[in-house]
Write a protein that holds these residues in place. Structure first.
Motif, PDB file in Angstrom:
ATOM      1  N   ALA A  34      -1.872   2.314   7.153  1.00  0.00           N
ATOM      2  CA  ALA A  34      -1.962   2.413   5.689  1.00  0.00           C
ATOM      3  C   ALA A  34      -1.977   3.843   5.167  1.00  0.00           C
ATOM      4  O   ALA A  34      -1.237   4.173   4.237  1.00  0.00           O
ATOM      5  N   ALA A  35      -2.804   4.706   5.745  1.00  0.00           N
ATOM      6  CA  ALA A  35      -2.922   6.072   5.228  1.00  0.00           C
ATOM      7  C   ALA A  35      -1.601   6.828   5.333  1.00  0.00           C
ATOM      8  O   ALA A  35      -1.160   7.458   4.372  1.00  0.00           O
ATOM      9  N   ARG A  36      -0.974   6.770   6.485  1.00  0.00           N
ATOM     10  CA  ARG A  36       0.305   7.480   6.661  1.00  0.00           C
ATOM     11  C   ARG A  36       1.415   6.859   5.827  1.00  0.00           C
ATOM     12  O   ARG A  36       2.240   7.554   5.251  1.00  0.00           O
ATOM     13  N   PHE A  37       1.447   5.541   5.798  1.00  0.00           N
ATOM     14  CA  PHE A  37       2.494   4.853   5.044  1.00  0.00           C
ATOM     15  C   PHE A  37       2.397   5.179   3.561  1.00  0.00           C
ATOM     16  O   PHE A  37       3.403   5.442   2.911  1.00  0.00           O
ATOM     17  N   SER A  38       1.191   5.171   3.030  1.00  0.00           N
ATOM     18  CA  SER A  38       1.026   5.453   1.600  1.00  0.00           C
ATOM     19  C   SER A  38       1.507   6.857   1.262  1.00  0.00           C
ATOM     20  O   SER A  38       2.180   7.060   0.246  1.00  0.00           O
ATOM     21  N   ILE A  39       1.174   7.823   2.104  1.00  0.00           N
ATOM     22  CA  ILE A  39       1.613   9.202   1.859  1.00  0.00           C
ATOM     23  C   ILE A  39       3.131   9.296   1.916  1.00  0.00           C
ATOM     24  O   ILE A  39       3.757   9.951   1.078  1.00  0.00           O
ATOM     25  N   ALA A  40       3.738   8.607   2.879  1.00  0.00           N
ATOM     26  CA  ALA A  40       5.205   8.603   2.986  1.00  0.00           C
ATOM     27  C   ALA A  40       5.853   7.982   1.744  1.00  0.00           C
ATOM     28  O   ALA A  40       6.963   8.340   1.369  1.00  0.00           O
ATOM     29  N   CYS A  41       5.130   7.067   1.106  1.00  0.00           N
ATOM     30  CA  CYS A  41       5.621   6.418  -0.121  1.00  0.00           C
ATOM     31  C   CYS A  41       5.212   7.174  -1.383  1.00  0.00           C
ATOM     32  O   CYS A  41       5.403   6.679  -2.496  1.00  0.00           O
ATOM     33  N   LEU A  42       4.613   8.348  -1.194  1.00  0.00           N
ATOM     34  CA  LEU A  42       4.208   9.217  -2.307  1.00  0.00           C
ATOM     35  C   LEU A  42       3.118   8.602  -3.179  1.00  0.00           C
ATOM     36  O   LEU A  42       3.172   8.652  -4.417  1.00  0.00           O
ATOM     37  N   MET A  43       2.109   7.993  -2.525  1.00  0.00           N
ATOM     38  CA  MET A  43       0.963   7.455  -3.256  1.00  0.00           C
ATOM     39  C   MET A  43      -0.293   7.631  -2.402  1.00  0.00           C
ATOM     40  O   MET A  43      -0.200   7.955  -1.225  1.00  0.00           O
ATOM     41  N   THR A  44      -1.432   7.410  -3.002  1.00  0.00           N
ATOM     42  CA  THR A  44      -2.684   7.529  -2.257  1.00  0.00           C
ATOM     43  C   THR A  44      -2.935   6.231  -1.482  1.00  0.00           C
ATOM     44  O   THR A  44      -2.422   5.165  -1.856  1.00  0.00           O
ATOM     45  N   PRO A  45      -3.746   6.302  -0.425  1.00  0.00           N
ATOM     46  CA  PRO A  45      -4.098   5.076   0.294  1.00  0.00           C
ATOM     47  C   PRO A  45      -4.776   4.043  -0.611  1.00  0.00           C
ATOM     48  O   PRO A  45      -4.528   2.839  -0.476  1.00  0.00           O
ATOM     49  N   GLY A  46      -5.591   4.506  -1.540  1.00  0.00           N
ATOM     50  CA  GLY A  46      -6.247   3.590  -2.475  1.00  0.00           C
ATOM     51  C   GLY A  46      -5.260   2.859  -3.364  1.00  0.00           C
ATOM     52  O   GLY A  46      -5.419   1.667  -3.652  1.00  0.00           O
ATOM     53  N   HIS A  47      -4.237   3.564  -3.803  1.00  0.00           N
ATOM     54  CA  HIS A  47      -3.218   2.931  -4.654  1.00  0.00           C
ATOM     55  C   HIS A  47      -2.445   1.885  -3.856  1.00  0.00           C
ATOM     56  O   HIS A  47      -2.178   0.786  -4.360  1.00  0.00           O
ATOM     57  N   LEU A  48      -2.100   2.207  -2.596  1.00  0.00           N
ATOM     58  CA  LEU A  48      -1.417   1.228  -1.742  1.00  0.00           C
ATOM     59  C   LEU A  48      -2.294  -0.008  -1.565  1.00  0.00           C
ATOM     60  O   LEU A  48      -1.804  -1.142  -1.669  1.00  0.00           O
ATOM     61  N   CYS A  49      -3.564   0.190  -1.325  1.00  0.00           N
ATOM     62  CA  CYS A  49      -4.495  -0.931  -1.171  1.00  0.00           C
ATOM     63  C   CYS A  49      -4.492  -1.814  -2.419  1.00  0.00           C
ATOM     64  O   CYS A  49      -4.436  -3.041  -2.325  1.00  0.00           O
ATOM     65  N   ASN A  50      -4.528  -1.193  -3.584  1.00  0.00           N
ATOM     66  CA  ASN A  50      -4.513  -1.951  -4.843  1.00  0.00           C
ATOM     67  C   ASN A  50      -3.205  -2.706  -5.037  1.00  0.00           C
ATOM     68  O   ASN A  50      -3.205  -3.813  -5.577  1.00  0.00           O
ATOM     69  N   GLU A  52      -1.257  -3.803  -2.507  1.00  0.00           N
ATOM     70  CA  GLU A  52      -1.255  -4.881  -1.517  1.00  0.00           C
ATOM     71  C   GLU A  52      -2.188  -6.032  -1.906  1.00  0.00           C
ATOM     72  O   GLU A  52      -1.974  -7.166  -1.506  1.00  0.00           O
ATOM     73  N   LYS A  53      -3.198  -5.751  -2.707  1.00  0.00           N
ATOM     74  CA  LYS A  53      -4.129  -6.795  -3.162  1.00  0.00           C
ATOM     75  C   LYS A  53      -3.773  -7.298  -4.556  1.00  0.00           C
ATOM     76  O   LYS A  53      -4.568  -7.992  -5.194  1.00  0.00           O
ATOM     77  N   ASP A  54      -2.582  -6.948  -5.043  1.00  0.00           N
ATOM     78  CA  ASP A  54      -2.080  -7.382  -6.355  1.00  0.00           C
ATOM     79  C   ASP A  54      -2.991  -6.987  -7.509  1.00  0.00           C
ATOM     80  O   ASP A  54      -3.087  -7.686  -8.514  1.00  0.00           O
ATOM     81  N   ARG A  55      -3.628  -5.832  -7.376  1.00  0.00           N
ATOM     82  CA  ARG A  55      -4.448  -5.303  -8.479  1.00  0.00           C
ATOM     83  C   ARG A  55      -3.651  -4.319  -9.326  1.00  0.00           C
ATOM     84  O   ARG A  55      -3.996  -4.081 -10.486  1.00  0.00           O
ATOM     85  N   LYS A  56      -2.648  -3.712  -8.731  1.00  0.00           N
ATOM     86  CA  LYS A  56      -1.782  -2.747  -9.432  1.00  0.00           C
ATOM     87  C   LYS A  56      -0.334  -3.165  -9.229  1.00  0.00           C
ATOM     88  O   LYS A  56       0.033  -3.680  -8.175  1.00  0.00           O
ATOM     89  N   PHE A  57       0.476  -2.923 -10.239  1.00  0.00           N
ATOM     90  CA  PHE A  57       1.890  -3.265 -10.188  1.00  0.00           C
ATOM     91  C   PHE A  57       2.703  -2.014 -10.503  1.00  0.00           C
ATOM     92  O   PHE A  57       2.765  -1.594 -11.662  1.00  0.00           O
ATOM     93  N   PRO A  58       3.277  -1.407  -9.465  1.00  0.00           N
ATOM     94  CA  PRO A  58       3.963  -0.128  -9.634  1.00  0.00           C
ATOM     95  C   PRO A  58       5.308  -0.264 -10.343  1.00  0.00           C
ATOM     96  O   PRO A  58       5.865  -1.366 -10.443  1.00  0.00           O
ATOM     97  N   PRO A  59       5.840   0.868 -10.809  1.00  0.00           N
ATOM     98  CA  PRO A  59       7.169   0.852 -11.432  1.00  0.00           C
ATOM     99  C   PRO A  59       8.252   0.552 -10.395  1.00  0.00           C
ATOM    100  O   PRO A  59       8.026   0.658  -9.179  1.00  0.00           O
ATOM    101  N   GLU A  60       9.430   0.190 -10.884  1.00  0.00           N
ATOM    102  CA  GLU A  60      10.544  -0.166  -9.995  1.00  0.00           C
ATOM    103  C   GLU A  60      10.870   0.925  -8.987  1.00  0.00           C
ATOM    104  O   GLU A  60      11.176   0.636  -7.835  1.00  0.00           O
ATOM    105  N   GLU A  61      10.809   2.155  -9.402  1.00  0.00           N
ATOM    106  CA  GLU A  61      11.103   3.274  -8.499  1.00  0.00           C
ATOM    107  C   GLU A  61      10.220   3.211  -7.251  1.00  0.00           C
ATOM    108  O   GLU A  61      10.689   3.391  -6.128  1.00  0.00           O
ATOM    109  N   THR A  62       8.958   2.921  -7.440  1.00  0.00           N
ATOM    110  CA  THR A  62       8.019   2.827  -6.319  1.00  0.00           C
ATOM    111  C   THR A  62       8.331   1.605  -5.466  1.00  0.00           C
ATOM    112  O   THR A  62       8.260   1.665  -4.235  1.00  0.00           O
TER     113      THR A  62
END
Length: 91
Positions: A34-50, A52-62
């Motif tokens: 998770a930590a490495r993947f999130s950084i590679a996707c240009l986001m924080t690990p916390g944002h990736l977690c959110n 993956e748990k359907d708490r946040k919905f990123p823009p299409e670019e992401t």
């Protein structure tokens, strides 16, 4: 206007499956932790977690960036929500 919506559970399932695959010349399982993947996707690990748990919905670019990093078609981790179109019809 249609909007692409990410499926957080699908992102997590694919990411975790990729992390369990054996290392090869073109696959580094550590990249899918998770930590490495999130950084590679240009986001924080916390944002990736959110996401993956359907708490946040990123823009299409992401969404497209995450699909590319997972090496899957964008439709494998998201869908197009056309319900927004129904309210935009001209009277």
């Amino acid at each position: 206007m249609s909007k692409r919506v990410i499926l957080g559970g699908a992102v997590r399932a694919i990411r975790e499956a990729r992390a369990l695959q054996p290392a090869t010349e073109d696959h580094n399982p550590a990249m899918f932790v998770a930590a490495r993947f999130s950084i590679a996707c240009l986001m924080t690990p916390g944002h990736l977690c959110n996401i993956e748990k359907d708490r946040k919905f990123p823009p299409e670019e992401t969404i497209y960036r995450v699909a590319a990093m997972l090496r899957v078609p964008v439709d494998a981790i998201s869908y197009v929500d056309k319900s927004a179109d129904s309210g935009s019809a001209a009277a």
